[in-house]
Design a protein around this motif. Sequence first.
Motif, PDB file in Angstrom:
ATOM      1  N   PRO A   1      50.319  13.940  55.138  1.00 43.91           N
ATOM      2  CA  PRO A   1      50.354  14.286  53.849  1.00 43.91           C
ATOM      3  C   PRO A   1      51.540  14.378  52.965  1.00 43.91           C
ATOM      4  CG  PRO A   1      48.428  15.425  55.015  1.00 43.91           C
ATOM      5  CD  PRO A   1      49.315  14.595  56.074  1.00 43.91           C
ATOM      6  N   GLY A   2      52.553  15.022  53.767  1.00 43.98           N
ATOM      7  CA  GLY A   2      53.949  15.430  52.991  1.00 43.98           C
ATOM      8  C   GLY A   2      54.658  14.106  53.138  1.00 43.98           C
TER       9      GLY A   2
ATOM     10  N   ALA B   1      57.805  13.748  50.333  1.00 41.30           N
ATOM     11  CA  ALA B   1      58.994  14.738  50.749  1.00 41.30           C
ATOM     12  C   ALA B   1      59.772  14.441  51.978  1.00 41.30           C
ATOM     13  CB  ALA B   1      58.486  15.933  50.503  1.00 41.30           C
ATOM     14  N   ALA B   2      58.976  13.866  53.035  1.00 47.89           N
ATOM     15  CA  ALA B   2      59.483  13.753  54.298  1.00 47.89           C
ATOM     16  C   ALA B   2      60.601  12.657  54.202  1.00 47.89           C
ATOM     17  CB  ALA B   2      58.519  13.447  55.276  1.00 47.89           C
TER      18      ALA B   2
ATOM     19  N   ARG C   1      63.763  14.108  53.486  1.00 43.62           N
ATOM     20  CA  ARG C   1      64.446  15.049  54.271  1.00 43.62           C
ATOM     21  C   ARG C   1      64.656  14.485  55.654  1.00 43.62           C
ATOM     22  NH1 ARG C   1      59.667  19.449  52.669  1.00 43.62           N
ATOM     23  NH2 ARG C   1      60.511  19.667  50.410  1.00 43.62           N
TER      24      ARG C   1
ATOM     25  N   GLU D   1      62.079  13.722  45.164  1.00 42.82           N
ATOM     26  CA  GLU D   1      62.418  14.650  46.064  1.00 42.82           C
ATOM     27  C   GLU D   1      63.576  14.273  46.672  1.00 42.82           C
ATOM     28  OE1 GLU D   1      60.508  16.732  47.495  1.00 42.82           O
ATOM     29  OE2 GLU D   1      58.406  16.315  46.945  1.00 42.82           O
TER      30      GLU D   1
ATOM     31  N   TYR E   1      66.661  17.228  47.098  1.00 42.44           N
ATOM     32  CA  TYR E   1      67.122  17.542  48.310  1.00 42.44           C
ATOM     33  C   TYR E   1      68.605  17.265  48.545  1.00 42.44           C
ATOM     34  CZ  TYR E   1      67.146  18.004  53.502  1.00 42.44           C
ATOM     35  OH  TYR E   1      67.341  18.375  54.903  1.00 42.44           O
TER      36      TYR E   1
ATOM     37  N   SER F   1      45.721   7.328  52.481  1.00 44.06           N
ATOM     38  CA  SER F   1      46.722   8.568  51.946  1.00 44.06           C
ATOM     39  C   SER F   1      46.280   9.353  50.972  1.00 44.06           C
ATOM     40  CB  SER F   1      48.273   8.329  52.069  1.00 44.06           C
ATOM     41  OG  SER F   1      48.577   8.041  53.435  1.00 44.06           O
TER      42      SER F   1
ATOM     43  N   GLU G   1      42.944  15.801  51.905  1.00 42.11           N
ATOM     44  CA  GLU G   1      44.320  16.784  51.985  1.00 42.11           C
ATOM     45  C   GLU G   1      45.315  16.153  51.317  1.00 42.11           C
ATOM     46  OE1 GLU G   1      41.760  16.062  55.723  1.00 42.11           O
ATOM     47  OE2 GLU G   1      42.694  14.609  54.193  1.00 42.11           O
ATOM     48  N   PHE G   2      45.297  15.078  50.368  1.00 35.34           N
ATOM     49  CA  PHE G   2      46.309  14.854  49.589  1.00 35.34           C
ATOM     50  C   PHE G   2      46.245  15.358  48.126  1.00 35.34           C
ATOM     51  CE2 PHE G   2      49.058  11.754  47.147  1.00 35.34           C
ATOM     52  CZ  PHE G   2      50.455  11.901  48.198  1.00 35.34           C
TER      53      PHE G   2
ATOM     54  N   TRP H   1      48.522  17.434  46.109  1.00 35.10           N
ATOM     55  CA  TRP H   1      49.932  17.028  46.143  1.00 35.10           C
ATOM     56  C   TRP H   1      50.531  16.849  44.472  1.00 35.10           C
ATOM     57  CZ3 TRP H   1      52.043  12.483  43.653  1.00 35.10           C
ATOM     58  CH2 TRP H   1      53.356  12.366  43.794  1.00 35.10           C
TER      59      TRP H   1
END
Length: 264
Positions: A87-88, A91-92, A95, A124, A128, A187, A192-193, A196
């Motif tokens: 779900p992330g 952003a992943a 990072r 994102e 970051y 997704s 779960e999303f 977001w």
Amino acid sequence: MITAVSDQDRLIPLSLPAGAGRLYVKDWTPDSDGALPPILLFHDSLGCVDLWRSFPARLAARTARRVVAYDRLGFGRSDPHPGRLVPGFVAAEARTVLPTLLDRLGIGAFVACGHSVGGGMAVETAAYFPTRCRALVTIAAQAFVEERTLDGIRVAKRDFQDPDQFARLTRYHGDRARWVLDAWTESWLSPEFADWSLDAALETIRCPVLALHGDCDEYGSSDHPARIAAGRGTVRMLADTGHVPHREREDELVEAIGGFLTRV
């Protein structure tokens, strides 16, 4: 005026938390490329380097900047993804992938520019790397989960049951086309999303922002660019334009981004 743009492509090996893999990268360098920070392109949920078509070369020529695009793991000519997207995943990308990718490409300061979910990844990334990202451009990006977005995805999921439609994905993603399609639809449609958003990342952005959006975008209302640019930049609505401005309004898009980067 820039009269020539050279291009180069390569596979860059990365070691990621999800597993090792090679990313396909292509860059376009104008003949008068100087010290201006390059533009890093982030593709959409079904996209890849090849689907940017002539846009990167045109952008490099207009801005006199190196333009770099890459296929995310699982897409286009990059190696397969080892599993399903978490779900992330938006952003992943910033990072876990960008630190190594920027290092391997020798990129310090840069401009982040992304289309659709790639716009979210650009946001994102700007958050970051607050000192290295000098400007942010989003194209038809989503900032939160909107019912209009989900409705568009449901329609697309149904349409891709047509073998001819699905064959278009196979042309660019090969035997991973099913994974690419499911990575997008399942997704975004998963419970779960549902919560977001880019709100946390947007709060930390300090660089100039340009949020471009088509007024006929079937995957998101004007609320998305308004949220992205609020208090930090400019919204540019593109008339009679849907979700893929770099195909529908390439001239206008290139000029809008070029003018923005000249000012900043």
